[in-house]
Design a protein around this motif. Structure first.
Motif, PDB file in Angstrom:
ATOM      1  N   ALA A 445       0.824  -1.204   0.000  1.00 19.40           N
ATOM      2  CA  ALA A 445       0.000   0.000   0.000  1.00 19.40           C
ATOM      3  C   ALA A 445       0.859   1.255   0.000  1.00 19.40           C
ATOM      4  O   ALA A 445       2.058   1.234   0.335  1.00 19.40           O
ATOM      5  N   ALA A 446       0.232   2.381  -0.330  1.00 23.41           N
ATOM      6  CA  ALA A 446       0.960   3.645  -0.462  1.00 23.41           C
ATOM      7  C   ALA A 446       1.640   4.061   0.837  1.00 23.41           C
ATOM      8  O   ALA A 446       2.725   4.639   0.828  1.00 23.41           O
ATOM      9  N   ALA A 447       1.001   3.770   1.968  1.00 26.01           N
ATOM     10  CA  ALA A 447       1.569   4.192   3.253  1.00 26.01           C
ATOM     11  C   ALA A 447       2.933   3.576   3.519  1.00 26.01           C
ATOM     12  O   ALA A 447       3.731   4.126   4.277  1.00 26.01           O
ATOM     13  N   TRP A 448       3.209   2.410   2.889  1.00 32.25           N
ATOM     14  CA  TRP A 448       4.474   1.721   3.118  1.00 32.25           C
ATOM     15  C   TRP A 448       5.466   1.949   1.981  1.00 32.25           C
ATOM     16  O   TRP A 448       6.546   1.373   1.996  1.00 32.25           O
ATOM     17  N   CYS A 449       5.114   2.762   1.008  1.00 33.77           N
ATOM     18  CA  CYS A 449       5.973   2.950  -0.163  1.00 33.77           C
ATOM     19  C   CYS A 449       6.922   4.126   0.010  1.00 33.77           C
ATOM     20  O   CYS A 449       6.700   5.019   0.833  1.00 33.77           O
ATOM     21  N   GLU A 450       7.965   4.129  -0.808  1.00 39.92           N
ATOM     22  CA  GLU A 450       8.885   5.255  -0.924  1.00 39.92           C
ATOM     23  C   GLU A 450       8.582   5.996  -2.219  1.00 39.92           C
ATOM     24  O   GLU A 450       8.069   5.406  -3.170  1.00 39.92           O
ATOM     25  N   VAL A 451       8.896   7.300  -2.237  1.00 36.94           N
ATOM     26  CA  VAL A 451       8.700   8.082  -3.460  1.00 36.94           C
ATOM     27  C   VAL A 451      10.023   8.102  -4.218  1.00 36.94           C
ATOM     28  O   VAL A 451      11.043   8.569  -3.712  1.00 36.94           O
ATOM     29  N   HIS A 452       9.995   7.571  -5.432  1.00 37.13           N
ATOM     30  CA  HIS A 452      11.195   7.433  -6.259  1.00 37.13           C
ATOM     31  C   HIS A 452      11.315   8.597  -7.229  1.00 37.13           C
ATOM     32  O   HIS A 452      10.340   8.961  -7.896  1.00 37.13           O
ATOM     33  N   HIS A 453      12.514   9.214  -7.298  1.00 36.91           N
ATOM     34  CA  HIS A 453      12.799  10.212  -8.330  1.00 36.91           C
ATOM     35  C   HIS A 453      13.017   9.484  -9.659  1.00 36.91           C
ATOM     36  O   HIS A 453      14.006   8.763  -9.816  1.00 36.91           O
ATOM     37  N   VAL A 454      12.099   9.634 -10.607  1.00 40.55           N
ATOM     38  CA  VAL A 454      12.250   8.964 -11.895  1.00 40.55           C
ATOM     39  C   VAL A 454      13.506   9.454 -12.598  1.00 40.55           C
ATOM     40  O   VAL A 454      14.321   8.676 -13.069  1.00 40.55           O
ATOM     41  N   ALA A 455      13.666  10.771 -12.694  1.00 39.47           N
ATOM     42  CA  ALA A 455      14.940  11.354 -13.123  1.00 39.47           C
ATOM     43  C   ALA A 455      15.727  11.673 -11.857  1.00 39.47           C
ATOM     44  O   ALA A 455      15.251  12.427 -10.998  1.00 39.47           O
ATOM     45  N   GLU A 456      16.883  11.064 -11.711  1.00 44.08           N
ATOM     46  CA  GLU A 456      17.628  11.177 -10.461  1.00 44.08           C
ATOM     47  C   GLU A 456      17.865  12.628 -10.072  1.00 44.08           C
ATOM     48  O   GLU A 456      18.168  13.479 -10.910  1.00 44.08           O
ATOM     49  N   HIS A 457      17.740  12.876  -8.778  1.00 44.47           N
ATOM     50  CA  HIS A 457      17.971  14.229  -8.273  1.00 44.47           C
ATOM     51  C   HIS A 457      19.404  14.662  -8.525  1.00 44.47           C
ATOM     52  O   HIS A 457      19.674  15.822  -8.857  1.00 44.47           O
ATOM     53  N   ALA A 458      20.341  13.711  -8.414  1.00 38.29           N
ATOM     54  CA  ALA A 458      21.746  14.044  -8.636  1.00 38.29           C
ATOM     55  C   ALA A 458      22.013  14.452 -10.073  1.00 38.29           C
ATOM     56  O   ALA A 458      22.987  15.147 -10.365  1.00 38.29           O
ATOM     57  N   ALA A 459      21.122  13.992 -10.991  1.00 37.28           N
ATOM     58  CA  ALA A 459      21.282  14.338 -12.405  1.00 37.28           C
ATOM     59  C   ALA A 459      20.410  15.525 -12.794  1.00 37.28           C
ATOM     60  O   ALA A 459      20.223  15.790 -13.989  1.00 37.28           O
ATOM     61  N   GLY A 460      19.878  16.225 -11.814  1.00 32.10           N
ATOM     62  CA  GLY A 460      19.072  17.403 -12.097  1.00 32.10           C
ATOM     63  C   GLY A 460      17.584  17.162 -12.097  1.00 32.10           C
ATOM     64  O   GLY A 460      16.804  18.064 -12.422  1.00 32.10           O
ATOM     65  N   GLY A 461      17.167  15.957 -11.723  1.00 35.26           N
ATOM     66  CA  GLY A 461      15.741  15.664 -11.681  1.00 35.26           C
ATOM     67  C   GLY A 461      15.055  16.458 -10.585  1.00 35.26           C
ATOM     68  O   GLY A 461      15.555  16.538  -9.455  1.00 35.26           O
ATOM     69  N   PRO A 462      13.895  17.059 -10.872  1.00 37.89           N
ATOM     70  CA  PRO A 462      13.234  17.909  -9.874  1.00 37.89           C
ATOM     71  C   PRO A 462      12.484  17.093  -8.829  1.00 37.89           C
ATOM     72  O   PRO A 462      12.096  15.943  -9.064  1.00 37.89           O
ATOM     73  N   THR A 463      12.303  17.657  -7.656  1.00 35.84           N
ATOM     74  CA  THR A 463      11.463  17.068  -6.624  1.00 35.84           C
ATOM     75  C   THR A 463      10.052  17.597  -6.846  1.00 35.84           C
ATOM     76  O   THR A 463       9.594  18.551  -6.222  1.00 35.84           O
ATOM     77  N   HIS A 464       9.368  16.975  -7.785  1.00 40.05           N
ATOM     78  CA  HIS A 464       8.064  17.432  -8.239  1.00 40.05           C
ATOM     79  C   HIS A 464       7.173  16.207  -8.425  1.00 40.05           C
ATOM     80  O   HIS A 464       7.668  15.112  -8.717  1.00 40.05           O
ATOM     81  N   THR A 465       5.874  16.400  -8.292  1.00 43.16           N
ATOM     82  CA  THR A 465       4.963  15.259  -8.448  1.00 43.16           C
ATOM     83  C   THR A 465       5.060  14.627  -9.823  1.00 43.16           C
ATOM     84  O   THR A 465       4.787  13.438  -9.983  1.00 43.16           O
ATOM     85  N   ASP A 466       5.469  15.404 -10.832  1.00 40.69           N
ATOM     86  CA  ASP A 466       5.617  14.850 -12.177  1.00 40.69           C
ATOM     87  C   ASP A 466       6.893  14.027 -12.323  1.00 40.69           C
ATOM     88  O   ASP A 466       7.137  13.453 -13.386  1.00 40.69           O
ATOM     89  N   ASN A 467       7.703  13.993 -11.265  1.00 40.85           N
ATOM     90  CA  ASN A 467       8.946  13.223 -11.322  1.00 40.85           C
ATOM     91  C   ASN A 467       9.035  12.214 -10.183  1.00 40.85           C
ATOM     92  O   ASN A 467      10.094  11.662  -9.918  1.00 40.85           O
ATOM     93  N   GLY A 468       7.919  11.959  -9.502  1.00 41.26           N
ATOM     94  CA  GLY A 468       7.921  11.025  -8.386  1.00 41.26           C
ATOM     95  C   GLY A 468       6.876   9.942  -8.555  1.00 41.26           C
ATOM     96  O   GLY A 468       5.747  10.218  -8.973  1.00 41.26           O
ATOM     97  N   VAL A 469       7.247   8.709  -8.254  1.00 37.64           N
ATOM     98  CA  VAL A 469       6.319   7.574  -8.294  1.00 37.64           C
ATOM     99  C   VAL A 469       6.493   6.765  -7.014  1.00 37.64           C
ATOM    100  O   VAL A 469       7.555   6.786  -6.392  1.00 37.64           O
ATOM    101  N   LEU A 470       5.452   6.032  -6.639  1.00 36.86           N
ATOM    102  CA  LEU A 470       5.495   5.197  -5.449  1.00 36.86           C
ATOM    103  C   LEU A 470       6.075   3.831  -5.786  1.00 36.86           C
ATOM    104  O   LEU A 470       5.630   3.170  -6.738  1.00 36.86           O
TER     105      LEU A 470
END
Length: 523
Positions: A445-470
């Motif tokens: 379930a969502a409560a036990w999930c982590e939010v993954h940066h689809v485009a890595e933050h280290a590579a310039g990926g934003p911390t935005h809902t359009d770049n995060g998945v459970l």
């Protein structure tokens, strides 16, 4: 199998079966053997012959009948082992001095003598002698023969209707409670437990695992004042400790209180249990490569690429669900990791050094960028432990872990910023969209999930809902090696299975069960 075969008078082997079997002449024992137990040797020869007579492919009835008969025989052998161990102990009594059997054989006592004779462990032999104390005949003060302490259990055990384990359970609870229980209650408890195990009461006999519960219940009834001291002992013996890291694993030792173990077990079950009501559905949106004869065109799979929509086709998640390769122990480990990561994010979790609980992972900039080498995680005792570079990347993507980056000289050249962690508001929005782990078939379930940066933050990926998945802990950690791929398209997650799950390797858009049906078509 002939129930009454004609026996060879010298070997006790059914006629026609002596060919290929070891023939033992009771009047001429093998070299090194000790005469005096011809009946036992004949019984062994007869048993060997009976097993040889069993068809290679028996019918169901023949097979189950043989299993039951051999089990009954093994229980009779266990009773004989207890009886013989009791006799060896009596013949090795310390009071016999130099005449003790153990002393005459160069051993310190009965246990050592039996170990040399049988090659059984001291624990096994101790159990046999412990049971013998309760089921073997006794001698009175003047040498008269007395009945066993637990006569009812002794008869059932000798007849092969109780196993050694079950007899130990029954006699053990009676021995522990006889100081506090009424003798009449003890007699009733013994009869009822034996009846439950053998089926004498008209019910189906209980197996040894069920008898463990029965014995525990009777123990509570017989000694109603015994639970409080037991609880005190349990409180004193509870504990948890970490061993030394070896090959990437840190052993954990200890004992949990019953209620703590029950809570942990239920939480692990909640994470690993199927939850069909929250399973996302997946809509194929493109084909990764042209298919012969179909005219399909390859579509760019990069982040932000344009996908060729096929909203008219809906693929059930079961079609993509692979068999989970993890063992039950591995699933429980991953569930515990999920629980710990979730707990570290909670405001109610106690702080450490005035800050939320944080795990430090060290890695050089060259190793992080190249993907080779290893990192270091500060372990439970504060000492650094080596971890693979994949673990470092997973840690860098998780909101419960902070990353420290060093150059080759050890100088700190980067400290991950708190701004890169998805906020509670962003997490709630992503939860509404994804519903839980986006990998097909995963029920975390969502409560036990982590939010993954689809485009890595280290590579310039934003911390935005359009770049995060459970993603659950397991799929987040194995994303780079499992074959699954995740991308975002117009703010919607899309997943691509590995080849062995979907040979066409299509991208599939995640549709949360929280979204009303038909919303995708109207969008």
């Amino acid at each position: 199998m002939d129930p009454n075969p004609e026996l060879d008078p010298r070997t006790a082997i059914p006629a026609g079966l002596s060919e290929g079997c070891a023939v033992v002449d009771p009047e001429d024992p093998p070299a090194g053997d000790v005469a005096g137990a011809p009946g036992i040797r004949l019984a062994i020869a007869s048993f060997d012959a009976a097993m040889s007579d069993l068809p290679e492919s028996p019918s169901d009835d023949e097979l189950l009948a043989a299993v039951a008969e051999v089990e009954s025989l093994s229980r009779r052998i266990e009773a004989a082992q207890v009886r013989l161990a009791h006799l060896v102990r009596a013949a090795s009594a310390p009071g016999l001095g130099a005449e003790s059997l153990a002393r005459r054989r160069g051993c310190r006592g009965a246990i050592e003598l039996l170990q040399h004779t049988t090659a059984a462990s001291a624990r096994t032999l101790s159990r046999r002698l412990r049971v013998a104390d309760r089921v073997a005949p006794r001698l009175g003060i003047i040498g008269e023969r007395l009945d066993p302490v637990n006569e009812c259990a002794a008869h059932a055990f000798a007849e092969g209707r109780l196993s050694l384990e079950c007899t130990d359970l029954i006699t053990g609870v009676l021995a522990r409670t006889e100081h506090a229980a009424d003798p009449e209650h003890l007699a009733v408890a013994e009869r009822e437990m034996v009846a439950a195990a053998t089926g004498d009461g008209g019910e189906l006999p209980l197996h040894d695992d069920s008898m463990r519960t029965v014995a525990r219940v009777w123990g509570s009834f017989l000694d109603q004042d015994g639970e409080s001291p037991g609880e005190t002992v349990a409180e004193l013996k509870r504990g948890l400790r970490f061993g030394r890291e070896r090959r990437g694993l840190v052993p954990v030792h200890g004992a949990l209180l019953a209620e703590t173990a029950a809570l942990l077990g239920r939480l692990c079950d909640a994470i690993n249990a199927p939850q069909a009501s929250r399973r996302p559905r997946f809509v194929p949106v493109e084909v990764a490569s042209p298919t012969a004869g179909t005219g399909a065109e390859p579509v760019e799979a990069a982040h932000g690429g344009t996908a060729k929509r096929r909203d008219d086709a809906v693929l059930d998640a079961d079609a993509l669900t692979p068999t989970d390769p993890r063992t039950a122990d591995q699933r429980r480990h991953d569930a515990l990791a999920t629980l710990l990561a979730a707990a570290a994010k909670q405001a109610e979790t106690p702080q450490l050094g005035g800050a939320p609980v944080t795990v430090l992972v060290q890695v050089t900039a060259e190793e992080l960028s190249s993907g080779d080498g290893a990192g270091w995680v500060h372990g439970p005792d504060g000492a650094p432990l080596p971890v693979p570079i994949g673990t470092v990347r997973h840690a860098a993507c998780s909101g419960a872990v902070q990353r420290v980056t060093q150059d080759a000289t050890g100088r700190i050249i980067g400290l991950s910023s708190p701004q890169r962690v998805f906020t509670a508001h962003q997490r709630r929005a992503i939860t509404v969209r994804d519903g839980g782990c986006v990998i097909p078939g995963c029920t975390v379930a969502a409560a036990w999930c982590e939010v993954h940066h689809v485009a890595e933050h280290a590579a310039g990926g934003p911390t935005h809902t359009d770049n995060g998945v459970l993603l659950c802990w397991h799929h987040h950690r194995s994303l780079g090696s499992s074959g699954w791929e995740v991308r975002m398209h117009d703010g919607i997650p899309e997943v691509r299975p590995p080849y062995w799950t979907d040979p066409r390797r299509r991208w599939h858009r995640v549709r949360s069960p929280l979204r009303p049906p038909g919303l995708a078509r109207s969008a």
